[in-house]
Design a protein around this motif. Structure first.
Motif, PDB file in Angstrom:
ATOM      1  N   ALA A  46       2.083   2.940  -1.353  1.00 44.10           N
ATOM      2  CA  ALA A  46       1.287   1.928  -0.540  1.00 44.10           C
ATOM      3  C   ALA A  46       1.714   1.101   0.530  1.00 44.10           C
ATOM      4  N   GLU A  47       3.102   1.380   0.746  1.00 41.97           N
ATOM      5  CA  GLU A  47       3.865   0.950   1.744  1.00 41.97           C
ATOM      6  C   GLU A  47       3.743   1.842   3.090  1.00 41.97           C
ATOM      7  N   LEU A  48       3.407   3.212   2.714  1.00 40.86           N
ATOM      8  CA  LEU A  48       3.613   4.360   3.487  1.00 40.86           C
ATOM      9  C   LEU A  48       2.004   4.398   4.157  1.00 40.86           C
ATOM     10  N   VAL A  49       1.036   3.846   3.386  1.00 43.32           N
ATOM     11  CA  VAL A  49      -0.294   3.640   3.731  1.00 43.32           C
ATOM     12  C   VAL A  49      -0.457   2.477   4.847  1.00 43.32           C
ATOM     13  N   THR A  50       0.218   1.157   4.290  1.00 45.64           N
ATOM     14  CA  THR A  50       0.613   0.295   5.121  1.00 45.64           C
ATOM     15  C   THR A  50       1.106   0.334   6.711  1.00 45.64           C
ATOM     16  N   VAL A  51       1.939   1.129   6.482  1.00 48.08           N
ATOM     17  CA  VAL A  51       3.427   1.331   7.620  1.00 48.08           C
ATOM     18  C   VAL A  51       2.339   2.444   8.688  1.00 48.08           C
ATOM     19  N   LEU A  52       1.092   3.354   8.196  1.00 45.30           N
ATOM     20  CA  LEU A  52       0.765   4.535   9.011  1.00 45.30           C
ATOM     21  C   LEU A  52      -0.813   3.548   9.453  1.00 45.30           C
TER      22      LEU A  52
END
Length: 168
Positions: free
Chosen positions: A17-23
């Motif tokens: 979820a955090e990676l999706v937000t950063v991307l």
């Protein structure tokens, strides 16, 4: 190109979820990456796609990437990281709403609209009560009642005259 092993290690340490937000934050304003952004939005549950348990729909995307330092991605020594720092709210903790009752996209929140409607309704009721307590307000109420009484009497006269003509 530079050595991106540190960035890769930081990204690998993030949850999905955090990676999706950063991307998502990294692809804002990049028309060439529209397809990537569409997939990320679908993964994050934006739009009509169903949300998964890992993604918090209340997570706000920061705009730190738009405040660019001018050349951070050049790979030069001391140029900084190419990936901006994006605040990510921990799971289970709701993100605070944006100030002023608007979302980060500029849309009024349901709570702010409800509060405005309730405030206006309360103000209208209060003004009506205050208006009725003034001499002019009482006079208007008395005039309304006098007109209503006169109209009812006139209607009764008309009905009597119509019924009187039916009997002849």
């Amino acid at each position: 190109m530079g050595d991106y092993s540190e960035i890769s290690a930081r990204l690998a340490a993030l949850s999905d979820a955090e990676l999706v937000t950063v991307l998502q934050a990294a692809t804002v304003g990049r028309p060439g990456l529209w397809a990537v952004r569409a997939v990320l939005d679908e993964l994050a549950g934006v739009g009509d796609a169903p949300t998964s348990g890992d993604v918090s729909p209340a997570t706000e995307i920061g705009t730190a990437h738009d405040q660019g330092s001018g050349g951070g991605a050049s790979g030069q020594v001391g140029a900084g990281s190419a990936v901006p720092v994006v605040p990510v709210h921990p799971a289970g903790i709701p993100a605070s709403s944006a100030p002023g009752g608007y979302s980060s996209g500029g849309v009024p929140t349901f709570e702010s609209v409800r509060d405005k409607v309730e405030q206006r309704f309360g103000t209208a009721q209060g003004m009506d009560e205050l208006d009725r307590q003034t001499p002019a307000g009482r006079s208007a109420d008395e005039q309304w009642e006098a007109r209503r009484k006169a109209a009812r009497e006139r209607l009764d006269q008309i009905r009597k005259s119509v019924h009187g003509n039916d009997n002849s």
